[in-house]
Design a protein around this motif. Structure first.
Motif, PDB file in Angstrom:
ATOM      1  N   GLY A 153      47.959  25.217  39.934  1.00  0.00           N
ATOM      2  CA  GLY A 153      47.009  24.979  41.008  1.00  0.00           C
ATOM      3  C   GLY A 153      47.769  24.741  42.296  1.00  0.00           C
ATOM      4  N   THR A 154      47.603  23.547  42.860  1.00  0.00           N
ATOM      5  CA  THR A 154      48.316  23.196  44.086  1.00  0.00           C
ATOM      6  C   THR A 154      49.474  22.243  43.830  1.00  0.00           C
ATOM      7  OG1 THR A 154      46.762  21.393  44.505  1.00  0.00           O
ATOM      8  CG2 THR A 154      46.263  23.532  45.490  1.00  0.00           C
ATOM      9  N   VAL A 157      58.070  25.847  52.506  1.00  0.00           N
ATOM     10  CA  VAL A 157      56.822  25.916  53.260  1.00  0.00           C
ATOM     11  C   VAL A 157      56.014  27.110  52.772  1.00  0.00           C
ATOM     12  CG1 VAL A 157      55.796  26.068  55.554  1.00  0.00           C
ATOM     13  CG2 VAL A 157      58.000  24.914  55.255  1.00  0.00           C
ATOM     14  N   MET A 158      54.716  26.902  52.565  1.00  0.00           N
ATOM     15  CA  MET A 158      53.810  27.972  52.178  1.00  0.00           C
ATOM     16  C   MET A 158      52.916  28.318  53.363  1.00  0.00           C
ATOM     17  SD  MET A 158      52.989  29.838  49.443  1.00  0.00           S
ATOM     18  CE  MET A 158      53.124  28.940  47.898  1.00  0.00           C
ATOM     19  N   VAL A 159      52.834  29.626  53.672  1.00  0.00           N
ATOM     20  CA  VAL A 159      52.008  30.101  54.775  1.00  0.00           C
ATOM     21  C   VAL A 159      50.851  30.908  54.222  1.00  0.00           C
ATOM     22  CG1 VAL A 159      51.968  31.453  56.896  1.00  0.00           C
ATOM     23  CG2 VAL A 159      54.040  30.217  56.259  1.00  0.00           C
ATOM     24  N   ASP A 160      49.639  30.579  54.647  1.00  0.00           N
ATOM     25  CA  ASP A 160      48.461  31.362  54.307  1.00  0.00           C
ATOM     26  C   ASP A 160      48.432  32.576  55.226  1.00  0.00           C
ATOM     27  OD1 ASP A 160      45.686  32.357  54.383  1.00  0.00           O
ATOM     28  OD2 ASP A 160      45.215  30.609  53.176  1.00  0.00           O
ATOM     29  N   LEU A 161      48.512  33.780  54.670  1.00  0.00           N
ATOM     30  CA  LEU A 161      48.620  34.985  55.478  1.00  0.00           C
ATOM     31  C   LEU A 161      47.288  35.432  56.070  1.00  0.00           C
ATOM     32  CD1 LEU A 161      51.155  37.045  53.333  1.00  0.00           C
ATOM     33  CD2 LEU A 161      51.578  35.829  55.473  1.00  0.00           C
ATOM     34  N   VAL A 162      46.210  34.763  55.705  1.00  0.00           N
ATOM     35  CA  VAL A 162      44.910  35.052  56.308  1.00  0.00           C
ATOM     36  C   VAL A 162      44.619  34.059  57.428  1.00  0.00           C
ATOM     37  CG1 VAL A 162      42.429  35.236  55.912  1.00  0.00           C
ATOM     38  CG2 VAL A 162      44.041  36.071  54.182  1.00  0.00           C
ATOM     39  N   ALA A 163      44.700  32.766  57.095  1.00  0.00           N
ATOM     40  CA  ALA A 163      44.369  31.730  58.073  1.00  0.00           C
ATOM     41  C   ALA A 163      45.558  31.338  58.945  1.00  0.00           C
ATOM     42  CB  ALA A 163      43.820  30.493  57.354  1.00  0.00           C
ATOM     43  N   GLY A 164      46.770  31.634  58.493  1.00  0.00           N
ATOM     44  CA  GLY A 164      47.953  31.249  59.254  1.00  0.00           C
ATOM     45  C   GLY A 164      48.366  29.807  59.073  1.00  0.00           C
ATOM     46  N   GLU A 165      47.684  29.075  58.206  1.00  0.00           N
ATOM     47  CA  GLU A 165      48.010  27.664  58.005  1.00  0.00           C
ATOM     48  C   GLU A 165      49.279  27.508  57.185  1.00  0.00           C
ATOM     49  OE1 GLU A 165      44.576  26.168  56.086  1.00  0.00           O
ATOM     50  OE2 GLU A 165      43.311  26.208  57.883  1.00  0.00           O
ATOM     51  N   THR A 178      51.734  24.849  54.871  1.00  0.00           N
ATOM     52  CA  THR A 178      51.727  23.644  54.054  1.00  0.00           C
ATOM     53  C   THR A 178      53.119  23.426  53.487  1.00  0.00           C
ATOM     54  OG1 THR A 178      49.430  24.068  53.404  1.00  0.00           O
ATOM     55  CG2 THR A 178      50.675  22.475  52.082  1.00  0.00           C
ATOM     56  N   ILE A 179      53.647  22.223  53.679  1.00  0.00           N
ATOM     57  CA  ILE A 179      54.923  21.876  53.055  1.00  0.00           C
ATOM     58  C   ILE A 179      54.650  21.539  51.597  1.00  0.00           C
ATOM     59  CG2 ILE A 179      56.834  20.230  52.998  1.00  0.00           C
ATOM     60  CD1 ILE A 179      56.581  19.954  56.005  1.00  0.00           C
ATOM     61  N   ILE A 180      55.205  22.341  50.692  1.00  0.00           N
ATOM     62  CA  ILE A 180      54.920  22.116  49.277  1.00  0.00           C
ATOM     63  C   ILE A 180      56.017  21.321  48.585  1.00  0.00           C
ATOM     64  CG2 ILE A 180      53.571  24.242  49.153  1.00  0.00           C
ATOM     65  CD1 ILE A 180      55.932  25.452  47.580  1.00  0.00           C
ATOM     66  N   MET A 181      57.183  21.215  49.209  1.00  0.00           N
ATOM     67  CA  MET A 181      58.251  20.473  48.564  1.00  0.00           C
ATOM     68  C   MET A 181      59.285  20.056  49.591  1.00  0.00           C
ATOM     69  SD  MET A 181      60.170  21.561  45.085  1.00  0.00           S
ATOM     70  CE  MET A 181      58.564  21.616  44.293  1.00  0.00           C
ATOM     71  N   GLU A 182      59.482  18.749  49.725  1.00  0.00           N
ATOM     72  CA  GLU A 182      60.505  18.225  50.607  1.00  0.00           C
ATOM     73  C   GLU A 182      61.835  18.157  49.872  1.00  0.00           C
ATOM     74  OE1 GLU A 182      60.378  17.505  53.675  1.00  0.00           O
ATOM     75  OE2 GLU A 182      58.339  16.941  54.270  1.00  0.00           O
ATOM     76  N   HIS A 183      62.904  18.188  50.629  1.00  0.00           N
ATOM     77  CA  HIS A 183      64.230  18.080  50.021  1.00  0.00           C
ATOM     78  C   HIS A 183      64.380  16.761  49.268  1.00  0.00           C
ATOM     79  CE1 HIS A 183      68.508  18.111  49.429  1.00  0.00           C
ATOM     80  NE2 HIS A 183      68.658  17.055  50.190  1.00  0.00           N
ATOM     81  N   ALA A 184      63.840  15.686  49.827  1.00  0.00           N
ATOM     82  CA  ALA A 184      64.024  14.363  49.225  1.00  0.00           C
ATOM     83  C   ALA A 184      63.129  14.125  48.014  1.00  0.00           C
ATOM     84  CB  ALA A 184      63.760  13.281  50.277  1.00  0.00           C
ATOM     85  N   SER A 185      62.218  15.043  47.716  1.00  0.00           N
ATOM     86  CA  SER A 185      61.265  14.801  46.633  1.00  0.00           C
ATOM     87  C   SER A 185      61.825  15.108  45.260  1.00  0.00           C
ATOM     88  CB  SER A 185      60.008  15.646  46.852  1.00  0.00           C
ATOM     89  OG  SER A 185      60.329  17.027  46.725  1.00  0.00           O
ATOM     90  N   SER A 186      63.050  15.619  45.189  1.00  0.00           N
ATOM     91  CA  SER A 186      63.604  16.001  43.899  1.00  0.00           C
ATOM     92  C   SER A 186      65.106  15.779  43.902  1.00  0.00           C
ATOM     93  CB  SER A 186      63.309  17.477  43.627  1.00  0.00           C
ATOM     94  OG  SER A 186      64.067  17.937  42.525  1.00  0.00           O
ATOM     95  N   GLY A 199      49.635  38.801  47.609  1.00  0.00           N
ATOM     96  CA  GLY A 199      49.650  39.101  49.029  1.00  0.00           C
ATOM     97  C   GLY A 199      48.901  38.116  49.902  1.00  0.00           C
ATOM     98  N   ARG A 200      48.515  36.965  49.374  1.00  0.00           N
ATOM     99  CA  ARG A 200      47.729  36.011  50.146  1.00  0.00           C
ATOM    100  C   ARG A 200      48.587  34.964  50.856  1.00  0.00           C
ATOM    101  NH1 ARG A 200      42.836  34.697  45.794  1.00  0.00           N
ATOM    102  NH2 ARG A 200      42.059  36.852  45.643  1.00  0.00           N
ATOM    103  N   GLN A 201      49.753  34.694  50.305  1.00  0.00           N
ATOM    104  CA  GLN A 201      50.599  33.643  50.850  1.00  0.00           C
ATOM    105  C   GLN A 201      52.046  34.105  50.902  1.00  0.00           C
ATOM    106  OE1 GLN A 201      49.249  31.022  47.689  1.00  0.00           O
ATOM    107  NE2 GLN A 201      48.508  29.560  49.204  1.00  0.00           N
ATOM    108  N   LEU A 202      52.841  33.335  51.629  1.00  0.00           N
ATOM    109  CA  LEU A 202      54.263  33.597  51.735  1.00  0.00           C
ATOM    110  C   LEU A 202      54.986  32.260  51.746  1.00  0.00           C
ATOM    111  CD1 LEU A 202      56.017  36.135  54.044  1.00  0.00           C
ATOM    112  CD2 LEU A 202      56.725  33.752  54.135  1.00  0.00           C
ATOM    113  N   ILE A 203      56.038  32.172  50.949  1.00  0.00           N
ATOM    114  CA  ILE A 203      56.828  30.948  50.891  1.00  0.00           C
ATOM    115  C   ILE A 203      58.167  31.202  51.575  1.00  0.00           C
ATOM    116  CG2 ILE A 203      57.970  31.407  48.664  1.00  0.00           C
ATOM    117  CD1 ILE A 203      57.530  28.436  47.990  1.00  0.00           C
ATOM    118  N   TYR A 204      58.678  30.181  52.278  1.00  0.00           N
ATOM    119  CA  TYR A 204      59.998  30.324  52.879  1.00  0.00           C
ATOM    120  C   TYR A 204      60.723  28.987  52.886  1.00  0.00           C
ATOM    121  CZ  TYR A 204      58.233  28.368  57.335  1.00  0.00           C
ATOM    122  OH  TYR A 204      57.687  27.562  58.306  1.00  0.00           O
TER     123      TYR A 204
END
Length: 323
Positions: free
Chosen positions: A251-252, A199-207, A209-217, A185-190
């Motif tokens: 991890g990250t 994209v990963m959203v921190d549900l506490v801080a609201g930050e 983070t792009i965890i994977m670009e289309h071109a990266s794979s 319940g700490r994060q949400l991916i979409y």
């Protein structure tokens, strides 16, 4: 046990193949309660157009199958709260409801949920498809919000006992199960649209983070039917050309693997409680779909000796028991 659809609600044991039918009908969209003793599902009057259905509950210990609502409607797949106390679902009018099984009428939580629409050649809507909400924890629900022009307006996280929302994620969200909260319940991916990124959203801080670009794979980014494993270390999802895609995190760090074009319909993926296997439906011809288990340890597919048919559905008992 695994719940699946074949002229009704069936259960099959993943090891022995023993199966039993619990209910006869056009049943699908199965959702196990966290206690592994109840299954909420939809029993359709017909599939198309206007796929009206009864919201049903199968109680395995009591041996009862009963409707939860007095009348049929156009409902999304029901979703259990982590404590098993509530069910959440949406309807074709964009209402988000919370229902406590056995306590009577559902409670309206929101009136702006996104509803996908199928359009005919003349531009007229012929089918409406409510999108299923997802629980963050026992008090919060994430759902797709309707935009001003009828498109997806983002993701909103709301409390079930408060008027105000906790947060809203604006932007282009893939409208068919293109988001998934982590099990803690700490994060949400979409998925930010069909082409990514994830994209990963921190549900506490609201930050964010792009965890994977289309071109990266070389594999395309998964954007539909995103589902975290119970331990939160793996995510499976569907993507147009690559079929099933697995995202693993250490991890990250994230890595992505194509598992093949397995041809699965919607609502047909489900993790095993051990997080190392999942069930899905593989198309083997124009009128033959079979349940298979994919083992991530051996990377082997194990077909079960059962077939399935519309309206589809496959869900693994979260307790792993065979009651």
């Amino acid at each position: 046990m695994i719940a699946y659809s074949n002229d009704g609600l069936w259960l099959v044991h993943p090891d022995t193949g023993q199966n039993v039918r619990l209910h006869a009908g056009l049943d699908g969209a199965f959702a196990w309660a966290p206690d592994g003793r109840r299954i909420a599902f939809l029993s359709y009057l017909r599939l198309s157009p206007c796929a009206f259905a009864f919201l049903m509950l199968a109680d395995l210990e009591a041996g009862l199958v009963r409707p939860l609502l007095d009348r049929p409607g156009l409902y999304s797949r029901p979703a259990w709260s982590p404590d098993g106390q509530h069910l959440a679902y949406t309807d074709a009018d964009g209402y988000l409801y919370v229902l406590r099984p056995g306590d009577g009428s559902p409670r309206t939580l929101r009136k702006d949920a996104y509803v996908a629409r199928a359009i005919d050649l003349h531009g007229r809507p012929v089918d409406r498809f409510p999108t299923s909400p997802k629980w963050i924890d026992g008090q919060r629900i994430a759902y797709l919000k309707q935009g001003p022009s009828g498109n997806v307006g983002g993701i909103e996280v709301v409390f079930i006992d408060r008027v105000e929302a906790q947060m809203r994620v604006d932007g282009t969200i893939w409208p068919y199960d293109g988001f998934a909260p982590t099990p803690d319940g700490r994060q949400l991916i979409y998925a930010h649209g069909e082409e990514g990124p994830l994209v990963m959203v921190d549900l506490v801080a609201g930050e964010r983070t792009i965890i994977m670009e289309h071109a990266s794979s070389p594999a395309r980014i998964p954007y539909e039917d995103l589902q975290w494993s119970p331990d939160g270390l793996r995510l499976i999802g569907k993507t147009g050309m690559a079929g099933i895609v697995l995202v693993e995190r250490d991890g990250t760090a994230y890595r992505i693997s194509e598992l093949g074009a397995l041809g699965v319909p919607g609502e047909a993926q489900s993790w095993a409680p051990d997080g190392r296997r999942f069930i899905l439906i593989q198309s083997e011809g124009p009128s033959l779909e079979r349940l298979i288990i994919y083992d991530l340890t051996t990377h082997q597919r194990y077909p079960l000796a059962v077939t399935t048919r519309p309206p589809y559905g496959a869900a693994w008992n979260p307790k792993g028991t065979s009651r």
